[in-house]
Write a protein that holds these residues in place. Structure first.
Motif, PDB file in Angstrom:
ATOM      1  N   ARG A   1       0.810  -1.231   0.000  1.00  0.00           N
ATOM      2  CA  ARG A   1       0.000   0.000   0.000  1.00  0.00           C
ATOM      3  C   ARG A   1       0.844   1.283   0.000  1.00  0.00           C
ATOM      4  N   ASN A   2       2.115   1.187  -0.410  1.00  0.00           N
ATOM      5  CA  ASN A   2       2.957   2.369  -0.558  1.00  0.00           C
ATOM      6  C   ASN A   2       2.821   2.912  -1.971  1.00  0.00           C
ATOM      7  N   LEU A   3       2.930   4.231  -2.107  1.00  0.00           N
ATOM      8  CA  LEU A   3       2.955   4.826  -3.438  1.00  0.00           C
ATOM      9  C   LEU A   3       4.201   4.334  -4.166  1.00  0.00           C
ATOM     10  N   PHE A   4       4.064   4.098  -5.453  1.00  0.00           N
ATOM     11  CA  PHE A   4       5.216   3.715  -6.261  1.00  0.00           C
ATOM     12  C   PHE A   4       6.186   4.879  -6.332  1.00  0.00           C
ATOM     13  N   ASP A   5       7.479   4.555  -6.447  1.00  0.00           N
ATOM     14  CA  ASP A   5       8.521   5.565  -6.582  1.00  0.00           C
ATOM     15  C   ASP A   5       9.629   5.021  -7.481  1.00  0.00           C
ATOM     16  N   ASP A   6      10.752   5.697  -7.523  1.00  0.00           N
ATOM     17  CA  ASP A   6      11.873   5.279  -8.371  1.00  0.00           C
ATOM     18  C   ASP A   6      12.899   4.434  -7.626  1.00  0.00           C
ATOM     19  N   TYR A   7      12.597   4.020  -6.419  1.00  0.00           N
ATOM     20  CA  TYR A   7      13.583   3.315  -5.595  1.00  0.00           C
ATOM     21  C   TYR A   7      13.066   1.924  -5.221  1.00  0.00           C
ATOM     22  N   ASP A   8      12.888   1.646  -3.932  1.00  0.00           N
ATOM     23  CA  ASP A   8      12.439   0.326  -3.497  1.00  0.00           C
ATOM     24  C   ASP A   8      11.005   0.020  -3.927  1.00  0.00           C
ATOM     25  N   HIS A   9      10.212   1.041  -4.115  1.00  0.00           N
ATOM     26  CA  HIS A   9       8.812   0.851  -4.504  1.00  0.00           C
ATOM     27  C   HIS A   9       8.598   1.122  -5.995  1.00  0.00           C
ATOM     28  N   GLN A  10       9.624   0.848  -6.763  1.00  0.00           N
ATOM     29  CA  GLN A  10       9.545   0.996  -8.213  1.00  0.00           C
ATOM     30  C   GLN A  10       8.511   0.009  -8.760  1.00  0.00           C
ATOM     31  N   PRO A  11       7.584   0.469  -9.604  1.00  0.00           N
ATOM     32  CA  PRO A  11       6.535  -0.421 -10.125  1.00  0.00           C
ATOM     33  C   PRO A  11       7.075  -1.385 -11.178  1.00  0.00           C
ATOM     34  N   LYS A  12       6.904  -2.686 -10.943  1.00  0.00           N
ATOM     35  CA  LYS A  12       7.391  -3.722 -11.856  1.00  0.00           C
ATOM     36  C   LYS A  12       6.225  -4.558 -12.368  1.00  0.00           C
ATOM     37  N   PHE A  13       6.198  -4.769 -13.704  1.00  0.00           N
ATOM     38  CA  PHE A  13       5.197  -5.622 -14.342  1.00  0.00           C
ATOM     39  C   PHE A  13       5.563  -7.087 -14.159  1.00  0.00           C
ATOM     40  N   LEU A  14       4.584  -7.901 -13.837  1.00  0.00           N
ATOM     41  CA  LEU A  14       4.739  -9.344 -13.973  1.00  0.00           C
ATOM     42  C   LEU A  14       4.302  -9.691 -15.397  1.00  0.00           C
ATOM     43  N   PRO A  15       4.600 -10.880 -15.899  1.00  0.00           N
ATOM     44  CA  PRO A  15       4.198 -11.237 -17.266  1.00  0.00           C
ATOM     45  C   PRO A  15       2.687 -11.127 -17.521  1.00  0.00           C
TER      46      PRO A  15
ATOM     47  N   HIS B   1       0.930  -8.705 -16.523  1.00  0.00           N
ATOM     48  CA  HIS B   1       0.734  -7.262 -16.569  1.00  0.00           C
ATOM     49  C   HIS B   1       0.170  -6.658 -15.292  1.00  0.00           C
ATOM     50  N   HIS B   2       0.130  -7.412 -14.201  1.00  0.00           N
ATOM     51  CA  HIS B   2      -0.178  -6.805 -12.917  1.00  0.00           C
ATOM     52  C   HIS B   2       1.106  -6.179 -12.387  1.00  0.00           C
ATOM     53  N   THR B   3       0.970  -5.109 -11.621  1.00  0.00           N
ATOM     54  CA  THR B   3       2.120  -4.333 -11.170  1.00  0.00           C
ATOM     55  C   THR B   3       2.210  -4.326  -9.651  1.00  0.00           C
ATOM     56  N   PHE B   4       3.419  -4.574  -9.152  1.00  0.00           N
ATOM     57  CA  PHE B   4       3.706  -4.544  -7.724  1.00  0.00           C
ATOM     58  C   PHE B   4       5.061  -3.880  -7.544  1.00  0.00           C
ATOM     59  N   CYS B   5       5.349  -3.414  -6.341  1.00  0.00           N
ATOM     60  CA  CYS B   5       6.636  -2.736  -6.141  1.00  0.00           C
ATOM     61  C   CYS B   5       7.783  -3.740  -6.086  1.00  0.00           C
ATOM     62  N   LYS B   6       8.923  -3.249  -6.467  1.00  0.00           N
ATOM     63  CA  LYS B   6      10.140  -4.069  -6.530  1.00  0.00           C
ATOM     64  C   LYS B   6      10.436  -4.706  -5.176  1.00  0.00           C
ATOM     65  N   ASP B   7      10.262  -3.965  -4.095  1.00  0.00           N
ATOM     66  CA  ASP B   7      10.567  -4.465  -2.760  1.00  0.00           C
ATOM     67  C   ASP B   7       9.661  -5.643  -2.382  1.00  0.00           C
ATOM     68  N   CYS B   8       8.357  -5.528  -2.631  1.00  0.00           N
ATOM     69  CA  CYS B   8       7.427  -6.618  -2.313  1.00  0.00           C
ATOM     70  C   CYS B   8       7.723  -7.856  -3.157  1.00  0.00           C
ATOM     71  N   LEU B   9       7.994  -7.654  -4.444  1.00  0.00           N
ATOM     72  CA  LEU B   9       8.302  -8.792  -5.302  1.00  0.00           C
ATOM     73  C   LEU B   9       9.608  -9.460  -4.882  1.00  0.00           C
ATOM     74  N   ARG B  10      10.590  -8.663  -4.506  1.00  0.00           N
ATOM     75  CA  ARG B  10      11.877  -9.219  -4.052  1.00  0.00           C
ATOM     76  C   ARG B  10      11.661 -10.083  -2.800  1.00  0.00           C
ATOM     77  N   GLU B  11      10.875  -9.602  -1.863  1.00  0.00           N
ATOM     78  CA  GLU B  11      10.594 -10.366  -0.642  1.00  0.00           C
ATOM     79  C   GLU B  11       9.801 -11.640  -0.961  1.00  0.00           C
ATOM     80  N   TYR B  12       8.846 -11.533  -1.861  1.00  0.00           N
ATOM     81  CA  TYR B  12       8.030 -12.685  -2.263  1.00  0.00           C
ATOM     82  C   TYR B  12       8.908 -13.782  -2.876  1.00  0.00           C
ATOM     83  N   VAL B  13       9.813 -13.387  -3.776  1.00  0.00           N
ATOM     84  CA  VAL B  13      10.716 -14.338  -4.430  1.00  0.00           C
ATOM     85  C   VAL B  13      11.639 -15.003  -3.404  1.00  0.00           C
ATOM     86  N   GLN B  14      12.074 -14.262  -2.395  1.00  0.00           N
ATOM     87  CA  GLN B  14      12.932 -14.847  -1.349  1.00  0.00           C
ATOM     88  C   GLN B  14      12.202 -15.963  -0.604  1.00  0.00           C
TER      89      GLN B  14
END
Length: 93
Positions: free
Chosen positions: A22-36, A38-51
């Protein structure tokens, strides 16, 4: 230009923030990333999920399987539309 918390931001909330943290997207840890899918989540959440689950994940929205590139989350396409909408709605540069 609309102020944070205004009706305009609430109307675009599903596009302007990560639906996991629920953080606003930004150019850093909350950078918006597309999954294949086409849903978008922040880089930080996706990184934690993959871990937690590995390089083959289910999209938190649609449950489609997504394979994360060998180069990691940073290699996923950034959703530049989010930045454009933020500039229109919130007045961000």
């Amino acid at each position: 230009m609309m102020k944070r918390g205004s009706m305009g931001e609430r109307n675009y909330e599903h596009v302007l923030m990560c639906l996991i943290c629920r953080n606003l997207f930004d150019d850093y840890d909350h950078q918006p990333k597309f999954l294949p899918c086409h849903h978008t989540f922040c880089k930080d959440c996706l990184r934690e999920y993959v871990q937690h689950v590995g390089d083959e994940i289910e999209c938190p929205s649609c449950r489609k399987i997504a394979n994360i590139p060998a180069a990691g989350i940073a290699a996923l396409q950034t959703n530049f539309y989010v930045k454009y909408i933020q500039s229109l709605v919130l007045g961000f540069p």
